[in-house]
Design a protein around this motif. Sequence first.
Motif, PDB file in Angstrom:
ATOM      1  N   SER A  53       0.416  -1.240  -0.062  1.00  0.00           N
ATOM      2  CA  SER A  53       0.142   0.160  -0.149  1.00  0.00           C
ATOM      3  C   SER A  53       0.858   1.002  -0.258  1.00  0.00           C
ATOM      4  N   THR A  54       1.885   1.372   0.790  1.00  0.00           N
ATOM      5  CA  THR A  54       2.782   2.205   0.871  1.00  0.00           C
ATOM      6  C   THR A  54       3.222   2.323  -0.798  1.00  0.00           C
ATOM      7  N   ARG A  55       3.840   1.489  -1.351  1.00  0.00           N
ATOM      8  CA  ARG A  55       5.219   1.587  -2.011  1.00  0.00           C
ATOM      9  C   ARG A  55       4.060   2.042  -3.201  1.00  0.00           C
ATOM     10  N   LEU A  56       2.485   2.051  -3.226  1.00  0.00           N
ATOM     11  CA  LEU A  56       1.718   2.599  -4.583  1.00  0.00           C
ATOM     12  C   LEU A  56       1.034   3.984  -3.684  1.00  0.00           C
ATOM     13  N   GLY A  57       1.204   3.795  -3.105  1.00  0.00           N
ATOM     14  CA  GLY A  57       0.980   5.334  -2.605  1.00  0.00           C
ATOM     15  C   GLY A  57      -0.647   5.469  -1.540  1.00  0.00           C
ATOM     16  N   LYS A  58      -1.264   4.372  -0.514  1.00  0.00           N
ATOM     17  CA  LYS A  58      -1.518   4.103   0.091  1.00  0.00           C
ATOM     18  C   LYS A  58      -3.079   5.297  -0.426  1.00  0.00           C
ATOM     19  N   ARG A  59      -4.067   4.779  -1.497  1.00  0.00           N
ATOM     20  CA  ARG A  59      -5.039   4.802  -2.287  1.00  0.00           C
ATOM     21  C   ARG A  59      -6.077   4.961  -1.244  1.00  0.00           C
ATOM     22  N   TYR A  60      -6.910   6.037  -1.406  1.00  0.00           N
ATOM     23  CA  TYR A  60      -8.367   6.096  -0.435  1.00  0.00           C
ATOM     24  C   TYR A  60      -9.448   6.153  -1.688  1.00  0.00           C
ATOM     25  N   ASN A  61     -10.696   4.828  -1.090  1.00  0.00           N
ATOM     26  CA  ASN A  61     -11.933   5.270  -1.642  1.00  0.00           C
ATOM     27  C   ASN A  61     -12.415   6.416  -0.890  1.00  0.00           C
ATOM     28  N   ILE A  62     -13.528   6.843  -1.425  1.00  0.00           N
ATOM     29  CA  ILE A  62     -14.492   8.207  -0.824  1.00  0.00           C
ATOM     30  C   ILE A  62     -15.472   7.776  -1.256  1.00  0.00           C
ATOM     31  N   SER A  63     -16.630   7.259  -0.474  1.00  0.00           N
ATOM     32  CA  SER A  63     -17.863   6.933  -0.815  1.00  0.00           C
ATOM     33  C   SER A  63     -19.364   8.373  -0.161  1.00  0.00           C
ATOM     34  N   VAL A  64     -19.485   8.778  -0.676  1.00  0.00           N
ATOM     35  CA  VAL A  64     -20.348   9.996  -0.759  1.00  0.00           C
ATOM     36  C   VAL A  64     -22.133   9.620  -0.691  1.00  0.00           C
ATOM     37  N   LYS A  65     -22.600   9.292  -0.311  1.00  0.00           N
ATOM     38  CA  LYS A  65     -24.092   8.918   0.000  1.00  0.00           C
ATOM     39  C   LYS A  65     -25.100  10.810  -0.217  1.00  0.00           C
ATOM     40  N   THR A  66     -25.932  10.857  -0.797  1.00  0.00           N
ATOM     41  CA  THR A  66     -26.638  12.134  -0.712  1.00  0.00           C
ATOM     42  C   THR A  66     -28.400  11.257  -1.553  1.00  0.00           C
ATOM     43  N   ALA A  67     -28.573  12.628  -0.634  1.00  0.00           N
ATOM     44  CA  ALA A  67     -30.731  12.404  -0.235  1.00  0.00           C
ATOM     45  C   ALA A  67     -30.817  11.861  -2.529  1.00  0.00           C
ATOM     46  N   ARG A  68     -29.874  12.274  -3.320  1.00  0.00           N
ATOM     47  CA  ARG A  68     -30.380  12.133  -4.452  1.00  0.00           C
ATOM     48  C   ARG A  68     -29.472  11.044  -5.027  1.00  0.00           C
ATOM     49  N   GLY A  69     -28.358  10.665  -4.312  1.00  0.00           N
ATOM     50  CA  GLY A  69     -28.059   9.722  -4.982  1.00  0.00           C
ATOM     51  C   GLY A  69     -27.094   8.833  -4.317  1.00  0.00           C
ATOM     52  N   SER A  70     -25.305   8.622  -5.027  1.00  0.00           N
ATOM     53  CA  SER A  70     -24.345   8.748  -4.330  1.00  0.00           C
ATOM     54  C   SER A  70     -23.097   8.554  -5.693  1.00  0.00           C
ATOM     55  N   MET A  71     -21.817   9.006  -4.786  1.00  0.00           N
ATOM     56  CA  MET A  71     -20.661   8.741  -5.763  1.00  0.00           C
ATOM     57  C   MET A  71     -19.537   8.964  -5.172  1.00  0.00           C
ATOM     58  N   GLU A  72     -18.548   8.276  -5.967  1.00  0.00           N
ATOM     59  CA  GLU A  72     -17.140   7.581  -5.598  1.00  0.00           C
ATOM     60  C   GLU A  72     -16.097   8.333  -5.823  1.00  0.00           C
ATOM     61  N   ILE A  73     -15.229   8.318  -5.742  1.00  0.00           N
ATOM     62  CA  ILE A  73     -13.853   8.508  -6.007  1.00  0.00           C
ATOM     63  C   ILE A  73     -12.611   7.920  -5.023  1.00  0.00           C
ATOM     64  N   ALA A  74     -11.131   7.740  -6.023  1.00  0.00           N
ATOM     65  CA  ALA A  74     -10.552   6.802  -5.509  1.00  0.00           C
ATOM     66  C   ALA A  74      -9.808   8.262  -5.380  1.00  0.00           C
ATOM     67  N   THR A  75      -8.755   8.489  -4.237  1.00  0.00           N
ATOM     68  CA  THR A  75      -7.409   9.794  -4.179  1.00  0.00           C
ATOM     69  C   THR A  75      -5.933   9.016  -3.495  1.00  0.00           C
ATOM     70  N   ASP A  76      -5.257  10.141  -4.461  1.00  0.00           N
ATOM     71  CA  ASP A  76      -3.980   9.823  -3.211  1.00  0.00           C
ATOM     72  C   ASP A  76      -3.797  10.561  -2.165  1.00  0.00           C
ATOM     73  N   ASP A  77      -4.683  11.777  -2.292  1.00  0.00           N
ATOM     74  CA  ASP A  77      -4.473  12.667  -1.087  1.00  0.00           C
ATOM     75  C   ASP A  77      -5.808  12.953  -0.745  1.00  0.00           C
ATOM     76  N   ILE A  78      -6.494  12.337   0.616  1.00  0.00           N
ATOM     77  CA  ILE A  78      -7.623  12.709   0.654  1.00  0.00           C
ATOM     78  C   ILE A  78      -7.616  14.229   1.620  1.00  0.00           C
ATOM     79  N   GLU A  79      -6.017  15.124   2.049  1.00  0.00           N
ATOM     80  CA  GLU A  79      -6.560  16.415   2.995  1.00  0.00           C
ATOM     81  C   GLU A  79      -7.303  16.566   2.194  1.00  0.00           C
ATOM     82  N   LYS A  80      -7.093  16.860   0.004  1.00  0.00           N
ATOM     83  CA  LYS A  80      -7.875  17.314  -0.393  1.00  0.00           C
ATOM     84  C   LYS A  80      -8.849  16.913  -1.021  1.00  0.00           C
TER      85      LYS A  80
END
Length: 271
Positions: free
Chosen positions: A205-232
């Motif tokens: 995981s460290t070698r490949l950048g500790k990639r994160y998956n963020i999933s946000v569910k709203t009243a209208r649906g959901s969206m997902e993104i993958a990122t290496d920089d969760i703070e931004k």
Amino acid sequence: MSGVIQVERLQKRYGKQAVLKDVSFSVQRGEIFALLGANGAGKTTTLECVEGLRPCDGGSISVRAKAGVQLQSACLPEHIRAMEAVRLFSGWKKASVDEEMLRALGIDEIARKQYRALSTGQKRRLHLALALLGGPEILFLDEPTAGLDVEGRAALHALIRDFRARGKTIVLASHDMAEVESLCDRIAILRAGSVAFLGTVAELSTRLGKRYNISVKTARGSMEIATDDIEKALPALLERCRNAGEAIVDIHVGRGSLEEHFLQTVRGENI
């Protein structure tokens, strides 16, 4: 921990095709070690060479303890009963039968069944029981939970952990990334006949950048993104929802899975 298996520059050819070109790794006493790779990467060939079932064409292999082997594909006489096979193999190995181990694998439930009447999962449990006879210090497992139901998988995982807790060593090949991530201390990923990665899942995981998956569910649906920089990425995603007037119902943040990092490795990405 002291090394019980040492593989140096292992090579294997089938005709003109080089299946293993330069495979090197060591396995420490008391660890669970996994060989991973896409189909055709050489996992089973590597295991068979280390087990002594297939000669290698180059390199060296050292196995410093008694081993038991569960093959990916094995067969017994159709009419032999499960318990007859256990007694036969225990006689060959001059080993006593561990009744507790048989119960843990559910062999007592199929003791009188003929081999031809067993399901795929039942056959794999029987093969594992035969491999465990004689108390090996090293256990080789090739796709150990293939064909097992949820209960059988849980029982086998508990047995593997108990085996390791008693100072034994397990080497397995598996396509089940969740199983590997849950059980294994270290992994080796094979690509094109060589070791593309050797280390822990965390190190991968460290070698490949500790990639994160963020999933946000709203009243209208959901969206997902993958990122290496969760703070931004996370504040930007929340701001996007606010600007769109979407009420947030749930947020989930998870690290990239072993499966994702495995796929990146076998494709040669970020290596």
